[in-house]
Design a protein around this motif. Sequence first.
Motif, PDB file in Angstrom:
ATOM      1  N   LYS A 170       0.478   1.316  -7.156  1.00 26.25           N
ATOM      2  CA  LYS A 170      -0.079   0.676  -6.031  1.00 26.25           C
ATOM      3  C   LYS A 170      -1.708   0.874  -5.735  1.00 26.25           C
ATOM      4  O   LYS A 170      -2.382  -0.101  -5.514  1.00 26.25           O
ATOM      5  N   LEU A 221       1.080  -3.514  -8.657  1.00 23.32           N
ATOM      6  CA  LEU A 221       1.349  -3.420  -7.159  1.00 23.32           C
ATOM      7  C   LEU A 221       2.932  -3.049  -6.776  1.00 23.32           C
ATOM      8  O   LEU A 221       3.261  -2.725  -5.762  1.00 23.32           O
ATOM      9  N   ILE A 255      -0.030  -5.809   0.152  1.00 23.69           N
ATOM     10  CA  ILE A 255       0.284  -5.405  -1.123  1.00 23.69           C
ATOM     11  C   ILE A 255       1.253  -6.669  -1.666  1.00 23.69           C
ATOM     12  O   ILE A 255       1.133  -7.362  -2.788  1.00 23.69           O
TER      13      ILE A 255
END
Length: 156
Positions: A86, A80, A27
Motif C-alpha cells: 500500500k 494498493l 486507497i
Amino acid sequence: MEVVITSESKTKRSAFRWQEIVSDIVIYLYIALYFYTAYEKLKNHSIFETSLHFSELLNRFSIFLSWAVPIVEIIIGVLLIVPKGKRWGLRLGTTLMTLFTLYLIYMLAFAEARSCECGGFISALTWEWHLVFNAVFIVLGALAWYFVARHSIYKQ
C-alpha cells in the motif's frame, strides 16, 4: 501495573483512527480509478494507441505507452490491495497522477490538437475539469501518503 487513559491519549488515538480511515478511503478510490482506467484503455486499446500517436509529445512512444500505462495502472491497483504494497502503491499512484497532470498542463498550454483517451467518463470531462479531477486525486494521494508515512500505517 495500572494503565491510565487520559483524554489526550484518546484524542491522539481518535486522530490516528480518522487519518487511517481517510487513507483507506483514498486507497479505495485509487484502486477503483486505476483498475477502471486500465480496463477502459485495454478494452479500447486501438483507440488509446491512436490518440497517443496523434499527441505531439508522445507520438514516438505511442505503441510502448499504449501497453505500459494500463499495465502500470494495474500494478498500482494490485499494490494498493496488498497490505505490504500500500505504501508503494500510494507513492506510485500519486506520482503517476502527477505525471498525467503535467501532461494535461502541457496539452492545455501548447497543443493545438488535443485528444484524451483516459477511459470512460473521465474522457468525457473538459480539459479544465480533467485538470481539477487530477488535482483532487493528487491532493488526496499526497494526504494519504503523508498519513501512512507519519503513523507507520501498513508497515513494510
